[in-house]
Design a protein around this motif. Structure first.
Motif, short mmCIF file in Angstrom:
data_model
loop_
_atom_site.label_atom_id
_atom_site.label_comp_id
_atom_site.label_asym_id
_atom_site.label_seq_id
_atom_site.Cartn_x
_atom_site.Cartn_y
_atom_site.Cartn_z
N VAL A 146 1.55 5.08 0.58
CA VAL A 146 0.96 6.22 1.29
C VAL A 146 1.73 7.46 0.83
N SER A 187 -2.98 4.78 -0.47
CA SER A 187 -3.72 5.10 0.77
C SER A 187 -4.94 4.20 0.91
N GLY A 188 -4.73 2.92 0.64
CA GLY A 188 -5.80 1.93 0.82
C GLY A 188 -6.76 1.84 -0.35
N ASP A 225 0.88 -1.17 0.00
CA ASP A 225 0.00 0.00 0.00
C ASP A 225 0.92 1.22 0.00
N ASN A 247 1.94 10.71 1.29
CA ASN A 247 2.67 11.68 2.13
C ASN A 247 3.68 11.02 3.07
N GLU A 248 3.84 9.70 2.98
CA GLU A 248 4.95 9.05 3.71
C GLU A 248 6.09 8.71 2.76
#
Ligand SMILES: CCN[C@H]1CN(CCOCC)S(=O)(=O)c2sc(S(N)(=O)=O)cc21
Ligand SMILES: [Zn+2]
Length: 239
Positions: free
Chosen positions: A33, A109-110, A31, A35-36
């Motif tokens: 993400v 993000s999922g 997954d 902004n990570e």
């Protein structure tokens, strides 16, 4: 060899029995993400050259529909981005679901997409054969492109016109998403999905699993592995 699939008995949750690397430290998909992901200055632009790509055949290998290319020279290569060498296009194939936003392997993000296109390349500078590259930690580079359902056209299987307008990408070190699950893939996932018509998605969903030996036919859909643990890996983002 060991029969594996996407069903209840032979699906992703049981692959570890015959392929213990399924529980390894760089498994795919993941997954993502956004902004990570860390923006990395020294990630140059992706350079994709499929102008003289020559497809050889299209086949149903019982797990997906695969288009193979002539990889006897550097006519169709991807370079730049996270790659230290040019990687030769070998094949592309798809993963898809039965409906809606299920079907891609990577998620953002999922959120999943209806389908995901994988363009598989190998490092012919460092390795003599595709087979050898497929087990080396920097042997393969797979370009992942999300497909979402909407009414537009996509012109056949020339990979050049399957690319979205933006080549912004995320990249991380991972694995094949099907057995043998080798941890040999530098993943490059484009941020911008391409749009395919429901008709085209329907075509993908219509493909049947057909195995010569066993005569029962299973609908080939949901041929995607769910996201795997990140295990501390960094996901980098292009500028
Ligand atoms: C059904 C088997 N799928 C495999 C077949 N190959 C691996 C073995 O090759 C040995 C010569 S592959 O390198 O073509 C490949 S890439 C991906 S994915 N989904 O991670 O892009 C899966 C697979
Ligand atoms: Zn794939």
């Amino acid at each position: 060899g060991h029969h594996w699939g996407y069903g209840k008995e032979d699906g992703p949750s049981s692959w570890y029995k015959n392929y213990p690397v399924a529980e390894g430290n760089r498994q795919s998909p993941i997954d993502i993400v956004p902004n990570e992901a860390s923006r990395d200055r020294d990630l140059g632009p992706l350079m994709i050259n499929y102008d003289h790509c020559t497809s050889i055949n299209i086949s149903n290998n019982g797990h997906s529909v695969v288009v193979e290319f002539n990889d006897s020279d550097d006519r169709s290569v991807i370079k730049g981005g996270p790659l230290d060498n040019p990687y030769r296009l070998k094949q592309f194939h798809f993963h898809w679901g039965g409906k809606g936003h299920e079907g891609s392997e990577h998620t953002v993000s999922g959120k999943g997409f209806a389908s995901e296109l994988h363009l598989v390349h190998w490092n012919a500078v460092k390795y003599k054969t595709y087979g050898e590259a497929s087990t080396a930690p920097d042997g393969l580079a797979v370009l992942g492109i999300f497909l979402e359902g909407s009414i537009t056209d996509f012109k056949g299987f020339n990979p050049k016109c399957l690319l979205p307008s933006s080549l912004h990408f995320w990249t991380y070190l991972g694995s094949l998403t099907t057995p043998p699950l080798h941890e040999s893939v530098i993943w490059i996932v484009l941020k911008e999905p391409i749009e395919v018509s429901e008709k085209q998605l329907g075509m993908l969903r219509m493909l049947l699993f057909t195995e010569e030996e066993d005569n029962q036919k299973m609908r080939m859909e949901n041929n995607f592995r769910p996201p795997q643990p990140l295990k501390g890996r960094r996901v980098r983002s292009s500028n």
